[in-house]
Design an enzyme around this catalytic site. Sequence first.
Site, PDB file in Angstrom:
ATOM      1  N   HIS A   1       0.793  -1.224   0.000  1.00 49.20           N
ATOM      2  CA  HIS A   1       0.000   0.000   0.000  1.00 49.20           C
ATOM      3  C   HIS A   1       0.826   1.275   0.000  1.00 49.20           C
ATOM      4  CE1 HIS A   1       0.854  -0.150   4.335  1.00 49.20           C
ATOM      5  NE2 HIS A   1       0.725   1.152   4.275  1.00 49.20           N
TER       6      HIS A   1
HETATM    7  C1  UD1 Z   1      -1.610   5.582   5.900  1.00 46.35           C
HETATM    8  C2  UD1 Z   1      -0.288   6.051   6.495  1.00 46.35           C
HETATM    9  C3  UD1 Z   1       0.715   4.899   6.444  1.00 46.35           C
HETATM   10  C4  UD1 Z   1       0.163   3.639   7.092  1.00 46.35           C
HETATM   11  C5  UD1 Z   1      -1.176   3.309   6.417  1.00 46.35           C
HETATM   12  C6  UD1 Z   1      -1.818   2.067   7.010  1.00 46.35           C
HETATM   13  C7  UD1 Z   1       0.221   8.434   6.180  1.00 46.35           C
HETATM   14  C8  UD1 Z   1       1.039   9.411   5.429  1.00 46.35           C
HETATM   15  N1  UD1 Z   1       0.273   7.167   5.748  1.00 46.35           N
HETATM   16  O1  UD1 Z   1      -1.375   5.305   4.519  1.00 46.35           O
HETATM   17  O2  UD1 Z   1       1.884   5.278   7.116  1.00 46.35           O
HETATM   18  O3  UD1 Z   1       1.066   2.581   6.895  1.00 46.35           O
HETATM   19  O4  UD1 Z   1      -2.055   4.419   6.571  1.00 46.35           O
HETATM   20  O5  UD1 Z   1      -2.890   1.662   6.220  1.00 46.35           O
HETATM   21  O6  UD1 Z   1      -0.449   8.816   7.124  1.00 46.35           O
HETATM   22  N2  UD1 Z   1      -8.527   5.220   1.417  1.00 46.35           N
HETATM   23  C9  UD1 Z   1      -9.799   4.686   1.346  1.00 46.35           C
HETATM   24  N3  UD1 Z   1     -10.430   4.362   2.509  1.00 46.35           N
HETATM   25  C10 UD1 Z   1      -9.871   4.576   3.719  1.00 46.35           C
HETATM   26  C11 UD1 Z   1      -8.580   5.138   3.783  1.00 46.35           C
HETATM   27  C12 UD1 Z   1      -7.921   5.460   2.624  1.00 46.35           C
HETATM   28  O7  UD1 Z   1     -10.351   4.473   0.282  1.00 46.35           O
HETATM   29  O8  UD1 Z   1     -10.511   4.233   4.736  1.00 46.35           O
HETATM   30  C13 UD1 Z   1      -7.817   5.538   0.158  1.00 46.35           C
HETATM   31  C14 UD1 Z   1      -8.066   6.928  -0.349  1.00 46.35           C
HETATM   32  O9  UD1 Z   1      -8.128   6.869  -1.736  1.00 46.35           O
HETATM   33  C15 UD1 Z   1      -6.823   7.684   0.066  1.00 46.35           C
HETATM   34  C16 UD1 Z   1      -5.766   6.603  -0.004  1.00 46.35           C
HETATM   35  O10 UD1 Z   1      -6.442   5.392   0.361  1.00 46.35           O
HETATM   36  O11 UD1 Z   1      -6.536   8.770  -0.768  1.00 46.35           O
HETATM   37  C17 UD1 Z   1      -4.606   6.832   0.933  1.00 46.35           C
HETATM   38  O12 UD1 Z   1      -5.045   6.943   2.282  1.00 46.35           O
HETATM   39  P1  UD1 Z   1      -4.161   7.722   3.372  1.00 46.35           P
HETATM   40  O13 UD1 Z   1      -4.812   7.660   4.679  1.00 46.35           O
HETATM   41  O14 UD1 Z   1      -3.783   9.060   2.830  1.00 46.35           O
HETATM   42  O15 UD1 Z   1      -2.822   6.906   3.431  1.00 46.35           O
HETATM   43  P2  UD1 Z   1      -2.576   5.326   3.476  1.00 46.35           P
HETATM   44  O16 UD1 Z   1      -2.053   4.954   2.152  1.00 46.35           O
HETATM   45  O17 UD1 Z   1      -3.730   4.560   4.018  1.00 46.35           O
END
Ligand code: UD1
Length: 354
Positions: A205
């Site tokens: 991820h």
């Molecule tokens: C975040 C953390 C990462 C951690 C990970 C665990 C940061 C910078 N990164 O990464 O360190 O290892 O969480 O999972 O804080 N999305 C959904 N549903 C959700 C959450 C996210 O669809 O419930 C999608 C969205 O398109 C979003 C993308 O995932 O833009 C990224 O989510 P984000 O929370 O920004 O970072 P993670 O990649 O989950």
Amino acid sequence: MKLLSVVGARPQFVKLAPIAKAAASAGVEHIIVHTGQHYDPMLSDVFFDELGISVPDVHLGVGSGSHGVQTGTMLAALDAVFDEHRPDWVLVYGDTNSTVAAALSAVKLHIPVAHLEAGLRSFNRRMPEEHNRVLTDHAADLLLAPTAVAVDHLAAEGLAARTVLVGDVMTDVLYEVRDALGTTPSALLDELGLEPGGYYLATIHRAENTDDARRLAEVVRGLAACDLPVVLLAHPRVVAKAAGHGIALDSGALVQHPPLAYADLLAAAMSSRGIITDSGGLQKEAFLLRIPCTTVRTETEWVETVDLGWNVLAPDPTTIAAAVARPVPAPTDVAPYGDGHAAERVIRELVDRA
Ligand code: UD1
């Protein structure tokens, strides 16, 4: 003593579980604030239900966005929450945008901040998590380090006076859930028609593996080339990026599956031949369960897993297939992540200093 925890992303809910339990046993008032960084039920609610964490007292509902927008929205909302509750300690967890936002808001309101999982370093300044953890460590009043290596990193940055070695709280929860599972077989075996030891379990991820179309295609090709089925527990981020880049997540050996709840993840890991991941938590969980791990990154913060032979870095995806098929490493009793009682130590340190 009044403790306020700020969490927002999946690994933080896992770390919160043993802290919430230890706080309750010690009679500590504990307010839980969920930023809403993760909002899908399988990345959030399921952990609260399954790990017996009470519903958050405050939910900011921040959701997704660019780093600046996501972090800034949290910061703006947290000032009022901290001001209302005025806790003795704000506890922040790990290295996400939720961590740095909460640390920054609290420190400017002169509320003491403790950082759980302090001192981990990848020394890779391209990673958003590296900035989040360095900035949080330097802002925080108390640095709760999970390992001796983390303690050394903090000392090298001039932070020794604020540092305490407590052990790793993810180890606490892993031991407890593993023991409760006993020999219950993973539901994945029946669901996907797999044999114990007859598949690899994968998660991918991180931004550095998913954002660039060519990189993600290489990683997917590397997984697809393995000698056994590779069950990819697909985080919403990798699903969204793969769809955007036009990359199929079910080619070759790959079998796409939604993310799992915590106990199901441990059961699926224990029955697997090996783990392939870019997650920090899962590398360590693999080691604690003594399942060989292959990490699709240029470095790891959990260097003990590599030093002890249970984790191999495969930054070049063409090397994944060979790495996962390596022999199982020699057994070890070494316990670099503590004894499963880190959360009790955390609460003791906080109470003593409140
Ligand atoms: C975040 C953390 C990462 C951690 C990970 C665990 C940061 C910078 N990164 O990464 O360190 O290892 O969480 O999972 O804080 N999305 C959904 N549903 C959700 C959450 C996210 O669809 O419930 C999608 C969205 O398109 C979003 C993308 O995932 O833009 C990224 O989510 P984000 O929370 O920004 O970072 P993670 O990649 O989950």
